[in-house]
Motif scaffolding. Structure first.
Motif, PDB file in Angstrom:
ATOM      1  N   HIS A 154       0.842  -1.196   0.000  1.00 39.22           N
ATOM      2  CA  HIS A 154       0.000   0.000   0.000  1.00 39.22           C
ATOM      3  C   HIS A 154       0.881   1.250   0.000  1.00 39.22           C
ATOM      4  N   ASP A 160       1.093   5.164   1.824  1.00 41.13           N
ATOM      5  CA  ASP A 160       0.538   5.938   2.932  1.00 41.13           C
ATOM      6  C   ASP A 160       0.011   7.249   2.355  1.00 41.13           C
ATOM      7  N   HIS A 213       4.724  -0.142   0.100  1.00 43.87           N
ATOM      8  CA  HIS A 213       5.436  -0.955   1.083  1.00 43.87           C
ATOM      9  C   HIS A 213       4.497  -2.010   1.654  1.00 43.87           C
TER      10      HIS A 213
HETATM   11 FE   LIG Z   1       2.187   2.132   5.550  1.00 42.79          FE
END
Ligand SMILES: [Fe+2]
Ligand SMILES: O=C(O)CCC(=O)C(=O)O
Length: 331
Positions: free
Chosen positions: A209, A211, A265
């Motif tokens: 995903h 952030d 990540h």
């Molecule tokens: Fe994350």
């Protein structure tokens, strides 16, 4: 306190990974061992050469996306105490944790609350907002009894650290001092417990995903697990004692007009020991207009991203799923 009996019946106390935690082949990490990438920049925030520090941060944000900061001014005892109190919390009986979450209005996501394409993540997680402190603290866990006191110290230290890093980034990008001040008033904490797993090759603590923050500050204790996607390969962001991992979020990538890049990540599990981490997201305020900063735009540098209001993006992308209301303080 958790009893032995309570622990023995927990979801992770199994000899093999149950079907409900086994990802489809294409999402599994496979048997490759976790290997630490030695090229991930380590940046000393206390270096007397400020311009050198700034240059290293900008370069890291362009090339590696993740970097680690050391000599950052957060004392080791503050982070260790935070991890200890979280460990106590995750060890409490599940019904007690859930009761506390419902009563006080924070988010408890036991592994079975996550269901990604029908599969659970190998982690238990809690989330709550952190800023402004006076407004948020009453919505934090009440148990363990010292939780609020210990975490208040931790989140304030992390806020100071993130400010320092954002100011260095401003200077490095050529944005005016305090550029992020008004627009980054949302800070929330997400703590995860990844129990030891009988077969790390078939499951994940967190799927890949981005952030959706400006920056994310991670304390990962002393157990490896975080991997970033770099040039199409998964690289390990290994543990460095008392360091914080800093990650450029998608919203900073946009504001920087692509001068800094956000990386996907994921989190691997391991078969030897539990892993506990504390992630702090510094996010745009709900009404923040996210767009490439005007000073970075000119004839030869056209905007690479459209502009939008952060809260519209959060709603339309379901960036924070069912817990949007809790992590996104209202304006
Ligand atoms: Fe994350
Ligand atoms: O626990 C970790 O190592 C990272 C967790 C993470 O990526 C997140 O919470 O967004």
């Amino acid at each position: 306190m958790a009893t032995m009996e309570d622990h023995a019946t927990r979801w992770f106390n199994v000899q093999s990974v149950p079907h409900s935690y086994t990802f489809p082949l294409e999402k599994r990490p496979g048997k490759l061992p976790f290997s630490t990438c030695t090229a991930i920049p380590i940046i000393n925030l206390n270096s007397p050469e400020k311009s050198d520090t700034i240059q290293k941060i900008i370069k890291a944000g362009q090339n590696f996306v993740f970097f680690q900061v050391i000599d950052h001014g957060v004392s080791e005892s503050v982070s260790t105490e935070a991890l200890n109190v979280l460990k106590e919390l995750f060890n409490m009986p599940l019904e007690e944790i859930s009761r506390d979450a419902i009563k006080n209005g924070w988010v408890h996501m036991g592994s079975t609350s996550f269901d990604i394409d029908g599969v659970h993540l190998w982690r238990d997680n809690i989330k709550h907002p952190c800023h402004p402190l006076e407004k948020c603290m009453q919505h934090w866990p009440q148990m363990p009894t010292r939780y609020r006191e210990v975490m208040a110290t931790y989140v304030q230290e992390i806020r100071r650290l993130s400010w320092r890093i954002l100011e260095l980034i401003c200077e490095g990008l050529g944005l005016e001092k305090g550029f992020f001040e008004e627009i980054s008033q949302v800070q929330f904490l997400s703590a995860s417990n990844y129990p030891a797993c009988p077969d790390p090759s078939v499951t994940l603590g967190v799927l890949k995903h981005f952030d959706h923050s400006f920056i994310t500050i991670l304390f990962q204790g002393n157990v490896d697990g975080l991997q970033a996607l770099h040039d199409g390969k998964w690289i390990g962001v290994g543990v460095l004692p008392n360091a914080f991992v800093v990650n450029i979020g998608t919203q900073l990538e946009i504001m920087s007009n692509g001068k800094l890049i956000s990386a996907e990540h994921r989190v691997m599990t391991n078969s030897d020991e539990d892993r506990l981490t504390i992630t702090t997201f510094i996010n745009p305020s709900p009404n923040c207009i996210v767009e490439p900063a005007k000073v970075l735009i000119n004839e030869s540098n056209p905007p690479l991203y459209d502009s939008f209001m952060y809260k519209d993006f959060v709603v339309s992308s379901k960036a924070f799923g069912p817990y949007t209301e809790v992590v996104q303080t209202k304006d």
